[in-house]
Design a protein around this motif. Structure first.
Motif, PDB file in Angstrom:
ATOM      1  N   GLN A  38       0.838  -1.198   0.000  1.00 31.76           N
ATOM      2  CA  GLN A  38       0.000   0.000   0.000  1.00 31.76           C
ATOM      3  C   GLN A  38       0.874   1.249   0.000  1.00 31.76           C
ATOM      4  O   GLN A  38       1.714   1.426   0.875  1.00 31.76           O
ATOM      5  CB  GLN A  38      -0.896   0.006   1.248  1.00 31.76           C
ATOM      6  N   TYR A  39       0.670   2.097  -1.006  1.00 30.87           N
ATOM      7  CA  TYR A  39       1.413   3.344  -1.125  1.00 30.87           C
ATOM      8  C   TYR A  39       0.465   4.536  -0.984  1.00 30.87           C
ATOM      9  O   TYR A  39      -0.731   4.429  -1.266  1.00 30.87           O
ATOM     10  CB  TYR A  39       2.086   3.451  -2.493  1.00 30.87           C
ATOM     11  N   VAL A  40       1.045   5.683  -0.570  1.00 29.23           N
ATOM     12  CA  VAL A  40       0.293   6.922  -0.575  1.00 29.23           C
ATOM     13  C   VAL A  40       1.258   8.058  -0.882  1.00 29.23           C
ATOM     14  O   VAL A  40       2.399   8.077  -0.411  1.00 29.23           O
ATOM     15  CB  VAL A  40      -0.425   7.166   0.773  1.00 29.23           C
ATOM     16  N   ILE A  68      -5.970   1.815  -8.192  1.00 30.25           N
ATOM     17  CA  ILE A  68      -6.073   3.242  -7.867  1.00 30.25           C
ATOM     18  C   ILE A  68      -7.537   3.519  -7.577  1.00 30.25           C
ATOM     19  O   ILE A  68      -8.370   3.497  -8.484  1.00 30.25           O
ATOM     20  CB  ILE A  68      -5.595   4.136  -9.026  1.00 30.25           C
ATOM     21  N   GLY A  69      -7.843   3.749  -6.300  1.00 33.67           N
ATOM     22  CA  GLY A  69      -9.250   3.904  -5.942  1.00 33.67           C
ATOM     23  C   GLY A  69     -10.005   2.614  -6.226  1.00 33.67           C
ATOM     24  O   GLY A  69      -9.673   1.550  -5.725  1.00 33.67           O
ATOM     25  N   GLN A 121      -3.059  10.684  -3.099  1.00 39.19           N
ATOM     26  CA  GLN A 121      -3.642   9.495  -3.721  1.00 39.19           C
ATOM     27  C   GLN A 121      -3.012   8.213  -3.201  1.00 39.19           C
ATOM     28  O   GLN A 121      -1.812   8.140  -2.949  1.00 39.19           O
ATOM     29  CB  GLN A 121      -3.475   9.572  -5.238  1.00 39.19           C
ATOM     30  N   ASN A 122      -3.852   7.179  -3.041  1.00 41.98           N
ATOM     31  CA  ASN A 122      -3.390   5.865  -2.604  1.00 41.98           C
ATOM     32  C   ASN A 122      -3.254   4.929  -3.794  1.00 41.98           C
ATOM     33  O   ASN A 122      -4.019   5.017  -4.752  1.00 41.98           O
ATOM     34  CB  ASN A 122      -4.385   5.247  -1.607  1.00 41.98           C
ATOM     35  N   ALA A 123      -2.285   4.037  -3.733  1.00 40.76           N
ATOM     36  CA  ALA A 123      -2.117   3.001  -4.751  1.00 40.76           C
ATOM     37  C   ALA A 123      -1.829   1.681  -4.047  1.00 40.76           C
ATOM     38  O   ALA A 123      -1.009   1.607  -3.131  1.00 40.76           O
ATOM     39  CB  ALA A 123      -0.992   3.355  -5.708  1.00 40.76           C
ATOM     40  N   ASN A 573      -2.624   3.272 -16.601  1.00 45.39           N
ATOM     41  CA  ASN A 573      -4.001   3.703 -16.400  1.00 45.39           C
ATOM     42  C   ASN A 573      -4.363   4.677 -17.511  1.00 45.39           C
ATOM     43  O   ASN A 573      -3.931   5.833 -17.514  1.00 45.39           O
ATOM     44  CB  ASN A 573      -4.144   4.367 -15.029  1.00 45.39           C
ATOM     45  N   LYS A 574      -5.155   4.221 -18.480  1.00 49.83           N
ATOM     46  CA  LYS A 574      -5.481   5.037 -19.653  1.00 49.83           C
ATOM     47  C   LYS A 574      -6.781   5.819 -19.491  1.00 49.83           C
ATOM     48  O   LYS A 574      -7.265   6.413 -20.440  1.00 49.83           O
ATOM     49  CB  LYS A 574      -5.553   4.134 -20.881  1.00 49.83           C
ATOM     50  N   ASP A 575      -7.322   5.821 -18.264  1.00 53.09           N
ATOM     51  CA  ASP A 575      -8.523   6.596 -17.987  1.00 53.09           C
ATOM     52  C   ASP A 575      -8.188   8.080 -18.069  1.00 53.09           C
ATOM     53  O   ASP A 575      -7.363   8.591 -17.310  1.00 53.09           O
ATOM     54  CB  ASP A 575      -9.040   6.240 -16.591  1.00 53.09           C
ATOM     55  N   ARG A 576      -8.815   8.759 -18.975  1.00 56.36           N
ATOM     56  CA  ARG A 576      -8.505  10.181 -19.177  1.00 56.36           C
ATOM     57  C   ARG A 576      -8.792  11.020 -17.938  1.00 56.36           C
ATOM     58  O   ARG A 576      -8.177  12.065 -17.737  1.00 56.36           O
ATOM     59  CB  ARG A 576      -9.315  10.725 -20.364  1.00 56.36           C
ATOM     60  N   LYS A 577      -9.709  10.556 -17.083  1.00 62.01           N
ATOM     61  CA  LYS A 577     -10.020  11.320 -15.873  1.00 62.01           C
ATOM     62  C   LYS A 577      -8.845  11.315 -14.894  1.00 62.01           C
ATOM     63  O   LYS A 577      -8.775  12.147 -14.002  1.00 62.01           O
ATOM     64  CB  LYS A 577     -11.252  10.720 -15.183  1.00 62.01           C
ATOM     65  N   GLN A 578      -7.932  10.343 -15.061  1.00 61.02           N
ATOM     66  CA  GLN A 578      -6.827  10.207 -14.135  1.00 61.02           C
ATOM     67  C   GLN A 578      -5.552  10.892 -14.625  1.00 61.02           C
ATOM     68  O   GLN A 578      -4.501  10.753 -14.004  1.00 61.02           O
ATOM     69  CB  GLN A 578      -6.536   8.723 -13.888  1.00 61.02           C
TER      70      GLN A 578
END
Length: 747
Positions: A38-40, A68-69, A121-123, A573-578
């Motif tokens: 767990q990273y933050v 991520i989330g 942000q957490n990963a 992560n190819k989500d444009r929102k991210q």
């Protein structure tokens, strides 16, 4: 050197890694390990971080994902350079990306790049790897979760892997759960750390679970030891093919794993070699001045190695030759030259550090004992050299303390047909090293062959490299691929033949060609890992076919889904929102400068010839029992040995006898007059009988350590053919208050 732990901030403080959760699933002799990290990002800007961490040697990473989330990013295994390019492109465009790759120099070090984490942000990173469990001298299967990564001794031209120092200052926590399934009954489960009670889930005791007790701080390696009731029973396990894989490929056919762990007859084990050439290589670097463990009575590592070396020298049979090498910022042999009586020795030197450190690795027809608490950076180069000399030497390696490299320690023993031992926590070095000496002196299995009996239409392809030698306490896992179909018989058999001290031995195992249930792909992936490692070794050997070999490695690695030197896991992560906006803050483990090493040289004040027939230990070891340790700019005397067993060992003559003097009397808790006035035979015979009585009466629980010392002493007494020996033993019992018989003493 900078003290840094994983991911660090500009102030050299650990930042992102907060917790580690590990699930360990054991199936017979192999294990699957799922680690969740767990990273933050606690910075005020977007973060790119790099984490260099250890995994056990020969671990095959087969899964890598990030969450991520609520979104999970499952990484793909690709050609290494292609994965790096994709990662760089993603990070430069503001996309979140993750890259996991094996070190180019060492197979037990991995580098995880975490790109573009937004502030706060957490990963969650999940890594799954599989591994063979190593066998210990007491037949336990060992699993180690390494907590630290020791500094690498690095050639000047190479990159430097950062140090992950003692985990005592690491703020993250560790949880560990273990599930064991076996075809054999589980006898017990032990650990170097506190465990909850073992819980059996079936009446046969073949299925069990256990957890690491809550509150554990990851300040040392977590070692687990699993014991089966019938550890020496050979076994053959068949694993079903991957349903989506093409038939005829490694993953598309059933895979077979044979476990061979022979138990040799006692009469064979008692026939020890009387001659040999032994080279003892001892780490003298500054880290050897650390304590063996954190207890109040802990020895320094260099002191424990010194004591062990003394015991080894005293235990060698009379017909042996030896030399001692130390290495730190340079190497140095105890004997500057080779006498004509051992002129066949052929020294092979390899670079250890750019500053001029060299290590003597092997000799013609020799037994090599290597002691170190760290490792070198060019591990693969070292292992290649050991492998190239496998027909002229055997290598026994010892990892001292937390964080000793599994790749170096187990790799040298594997490639050198020897045995690896790890000395951690409160372990005593002497019994483990003496166990390896027994291996070195005992006859080994050779002329190993494997024959298959299968129905028509079925063939078996060996995937493991040939086994050259096998000895007591060493297990071999053999992987094979089952090809073709049989319309009739569903059973096959494998016959393993070998010779032990010129006597033929045969083991035959039955196995099914059609597994009745889906058992996962652990055996397939370990088999693929075995093939990949063999190909990597072939590639490093050079030749015109190197590019084709590299292509085969990448193809097999991607097909099996296991890591290699030429592939890496990449997830984007190819989500444009991210997409991350703003300048990227880089966090990398600082690269330490040039290693400052205090070189400690153990100077044994012997007057010694190379043959143990001729050597004798002079003044300081036999009288004052002191040893000198010389450093770069100063020298000092170590304290006298306080362990009475080591005191007694240090006083023994090369021939195997003891002399009657005050030092020997002090070991027995007597004065010289008390011992001298009771003698009824020659002084040396009397002294040697007393020493043997004392060993058997007061140190029986440490017999593994002094066994060879006592054998040499008993042999010396028999050669003297003294009169009145029975009365001598009786008088010795009276003096020491014991009841030891002549038969027990072997005289």
């Amino acid at each position: 050197m900078v003290n840094c732990c994983g991911l660090v901030s500009e102030k050299n403080e650990p930042v992102p890694l907060k917790s580690i959760s590990v699930e360990l699933q054991v199936q017979d002799h192999v294990a699957s390990v799922r680690s969740c990290l767990q990273y933050v990002n606690e910075e005020e800007r977007p973060l790119e971080a790099v984490f260099v961490f250890p995994l056990p040697a020969d671990a095959a990473v087969c899964h890598f994902s990030a969450r991520i989330g609520e979104q999970e990013i499952r990484a793909e295994l690709q050609d290494r350079q292609s994965a790096r390019d994709q990662y760089d492109d993603a990070v430069s465009s503001g996309q979140q990306a993750f890259l996991l790759e094996e070190s180019e120099e060492s197979s037990d070090v991995f580098r995880l790049s975490v790109g573009c984490l937004s502030p706060g942000q957490n990963a969650s990173i999940t890594i799954v790897y599989i591994i063979e469990l190593s066998v210990q001298a007491d037949h336990a299967l060992r699993f180690c979760l390494p907590a630290v990564l020791n500094p690498r001794y690095t050639p000047a031209a190479a990159g430097v892997v950062p140090e992950v120092s003692s985990a005592s200052v690491i703020p993250y926590t560790l949880s560990l759960s273990v599930e064991v399934r076996s075809s054999d009954r589980i006898s017990r489960f032990e650990s170097s750390c506190t465990l909850d009670p073992l819980e059996f889930l079936d009446a046969q005791h073949t299925h069990a679970t256990v957890n690491l007790s809550a509150g554990h701080r990851f300040d040392k390696d977590v070692e687990l030891f699993l014991y089966y009731e019938n550890s020496h029973q050979p076994s053959a396990v068949v694993e079903a093919a991957a349903s989506a894989a093409q038939s005829g490929s490694l993953m598309g056919d059933p895979a077979l794993m044979i476990s061979l762990y022979p138990e040799f007859p006692a009469d064979v084990m008692s026939s020890l070699a009387s001659q040999g050439e032994f080279i003892f290589v001892v780490d003298r670097s500054g880290s050897m001045d650390c304590q063996m463990h954190h207890g109040n009575d802990a020895q320094m590592r260099i002191e424990s190695a010194r004591d062990t070396l003394l015991l080894l020298l005293k235990s060698l049979p009379m017909g042996c030759y030896f030399n001692i090498y130390g290495f730190g910022s340079h190497f140095e042999s105890f004997f500057p030259s080779v006498t004509r009586s051992i002129a066949s020795l052929d020294y092979i030197l390899i670079p250890w550090m750019g500053s001029g450190v060299f290590l003597i690795l092997t000799l013609i027809f020799s037994q090599l004992f290597v002691f170190t608490d760290g490792e070198v950076w060019n591990i693969k180069e070292v292992l290649d050299l050991v492998k190239s000399q496998v027909y002229s030497h055997r290598c026994f390696s010892f990892g001292i303390g937390e964080g000793a490299s599994t790749a170096l320690i187990t790799g040298m023993a594997r490639e050198g047909s020897g045995h690896a031992q790890f000395i951690t926590g409160t372990d005593r070095m002497q019994p483990k090293v003496m166990q390896s000496l027994r291996f070195a002196l005992q006859p080994a299995v050779d002329n190993i062959s494997v024959d298959w009996t299968v129905p028509e239409g079925v063939t078996v392809d060996m995937l493991s490299p040939p086994i050259n030698t096998l000895f007591q306490g060493q297990r071999a896992l053999i992987y094979a691929q089952i090809k073709g179909q049989s319309s009739g018989k569903k059973e096959g058999a494998v016959t393993v033949k070998y010779r032990l001290k010129d006597q033929p031995v045969t083991n035959q195992l039955q196995f099914t060609l059609k597994p009745t249930e889906d058992t996962g792909l652990t055996i397939h992936r370990l088999a693929a890992r075995s093939v990949i490692r063999s190909l990597e070794l072939e590639e490093r050997a050079g030749g015109a076919d190197a590019e084709n070999i590299r292509r085969r490695i990448v193809e097999l690695s991607v097909q099996a889904g296991v890591s290699s030197a030429h592939t890496a896991f990449i997830g984007v992560n190819k989500d444009r929102k991210q997409t991350v906006k703003g300048p990227l803050l880089q966090r990398r483990v600082p690269v330490p400068g040039k290693l400052c090493v205090c070189v400690c040289v153990c100077l044994f004040p012997f007057s010694v010839c190379h043959s143990l027939n001729d050597y004798f230990l002079a003044c300081s070891l036999e009288s004052s029992n002191m040893m000198m340790i010389e450093c770069d700019a100063a020298s000092y005397e170590a304290e006298p040995q306080k362990d009475p067993l080591l005191q007694l060992v240090s006083l023994q003559k090369a021939s195997g006898c003891w002399e009657l003097n005050a030092s020997l009397a002090a070991v027995f808790g007597k004065t010289e007059d008390e011992v001298t006035n009771r003698k009824a035979v020659d002084g040396s015979v009397w002294a040697t009988v007393l020493a043997l009585i004392w060993l058997y009466a007061f140190k029986s629980d440490q017999q593994d350590e002094w066994q060879f010392v006592a054998m040499k002493a008993a042999s010396w007494i028999r050669s003297q053919k003294p009169d009145g020996l029975s009365q001598c033993v009786c008088d010795g019992n009276v003096l020491l208050g014991c009841q030891v018989t002549e038969d027990m003493l072997g005289i």
